[in-house]
Motif scaffolding. Structure first.
Motif, mmCIF file in Angstrom:
data_model
loop_
_atom_site.group_PDB
_atom_site.id
_atom_site.type_symbol
_atom_site.label_atom_id
_atom_site.label_comp_id
_atom_site.label_asym_id
_atom_site.label_seq_id
_atom_site.Cartn_x
_atom_site.Cartn_y
_atom_site.Cartn_z
ATOM 1 N N ILE A 56 59.852 -60.919 60.975
ATOM 2 C CA ILE A 56 59.464 -60.251 59.728
ATOM 3 C C ILE A 56 60.359 -59.042 59.476
ATOM 4 N N ASN A 59 63.796 -60.300 58.506
ATOM 5 C CA ASN A 59 63.754 -60.840 57.144
ATOM 6 C C ASN A 59 63.722 -59.712 56.118
ATOM 7 N N ALA A 60 62.972 -58.647 56.422
ATOM 8 C CA ALA A 60 62.916 -57.494 55.512
ATOM 9 C C ALA A 60 64.279 -56.823 55.407
ATOM 10 N N ASN A 254 64.186 -65.506 50.424
ATOM 11 C CA ASN A 254 63.806 -64.462 51.384
ATOM 12 C C ASN A 254 62.354 -64.050 51.194
ATOM 13 N N GLN A 255 61.932 -63.906 49.951
ATOM 14 C CA GLN A 255 60.557 -63.493 49.675
ATOM 15 C C GLN A 255 59.570 -64.591 50.067
ATOM 16 N N ALA A 258 59.278 -64.473 53.759
ATOM 17 C CA ALA A 258 58.472 -63.319 54.165
ATOM 18 C C ALA A 258 56.983 -63.650 54.060
ATOM 19 N N LYS A 262 54.427 -63.794 57.304
ATOM 20 C CA LYS A 262 53.240 -62.933 57.346
ATOM 21 C C LYS A 262 51.966 -63.769 57.482
#
Length: 307
Positions: A56, A59-60, A254-255, A258, A262
């Motif tokens: 995570i 990725n952020a 990417n979003q 994410a 999560k």
């Protein structure tokens, strides 16, 4: 078969400690909303949680890099749009200066405005994103473009202080893109097709023709060179636009990733409150029953075994 009191006491204490520990663990889960309080509770699950948190965070980081790249490109697109408009204005002024009916005052005014436009082009090419020059190649901290002038103040050329490289950015595992930064692409005529050897030579030729009132050159090669260099700015802008589209697609992926990461993390570490509360109620009943039984055992004396 008779069971010794010490054995009953030991069994009671064991049951009491087990019930207390189980209820305490569930209470902690309810208060923290996490399944694990320590890695030793479930080493395999703890390892998965650590790996998911790492993914995570990574990725952020990629998401920030992608968004930064999009903003970088948008700044460049705005700059090149402005330059394109200025070049159109320069073309109009050059064409107007080629008009044989103009007086010297008109041509002098045109020359003054054209040199102002050249200065505006250079200022725009020296645009910064944050503290970085967007058209300086890899040398982002040094001002890339500088107008050269003679003693009379006339523009004679254009100096480029940057490099001919772009900026590599990693936007996903094993995926990198090159953000455009090579300002030399605006200088050389190798991909432009103009008669002037460089943008600086083009500037010099325009000023020289205006000073000598060379109508043929103003209406001929200088007009075509203006179109060629303007088209070059437009072509670079198109390339940047294509890269922006790619980055926006990468940002969307990417979003989505994410969100998936999560969700996976939540499945591994978050507590189902309803299930945990139901479990807590059962454990509380067991705990109370254990205490009640212990009270009876503790109250037993020798008289309970006499008839």
């Amino acid at each position: 078969m008779r069971i010794a009191d010490s054995t009953m006491y030991d069994n009671f204490l064991t049951s009491y400690e087990t019930s207390t520990a189980s209820m305490q663990k569930t209470m902690t889960q309810l208060s923290s909303q996490k399944q694990l309080t320590e890695a030793s509770d479930d080493p395999l699950k703890a390892s998965k949680i650590i790996n998911l948190n790492t993914s995570i965070d990574q990725n952020a980081m990629y998401g920030d890099t992608i968004q930064d790249g999009i903003s970088w490109n948008q700044m460049q697109d705005s700059a090149l749009s402005s330059i394109s408009d200025v070049m159109l204005r320069m073309r109009d002024l050059i064409q107007n200066s080629a008009n044989g009916t103009n007086g010297s005052e008109v041509n002098s005014a045109n020359k003054a405005e054209i040199e102002q436009d050249m200065g505006q082009i250079v200022d725009t090419l020296n645009t910064k994103y944050g503290n970085k020059y967007i058209f300086a190649g890899e040398n982002t901290t040094t001002k890339p473009f500088e107008l050269e002038k003679n003693a009379a103040g006339d523009v004679t050329g254009l100096k480029y202080n940057g490099t001919n490289g772009n900026l590599s950015r990693q936007i996903a595992d094993n995926v990198s893109v090159d953000l455009f930064a090579d300002g030399s692409k605006f200088i050389s005529n190798s991909d432009v097709g103009a008669s002037a050897a460089s943008l600086g030579d083009y500037f010099n030729n325009v000023v020289t023709a205006l000073n000598s009132d060379n109508k043929d050159q103003l209406s001929g090669t200088l007009l075509s060179d203006t179109d060629a260099y303007r088209d070059n700015f437009v072509n670079v802008r198109t390339q940047i636009g294509a890269l922006t589209n790619r980055l926006q697609s990468a940002l969307s992926r990417n979003q989505s990733q994410a969100t998936n990461l999560k969700e996976s993390l939540s499945n591994e570490q978050d507590v189902d409150v309803a299930t945990a509360y139901s479990k807590f109620e059962k454990e509380k009943l067991t705990y109370n029953a254990t205490l009640a039984m212990g009270t009876k055992i503790m109250q037993t004396t020798i008289l309970d075994y006499m008839y």
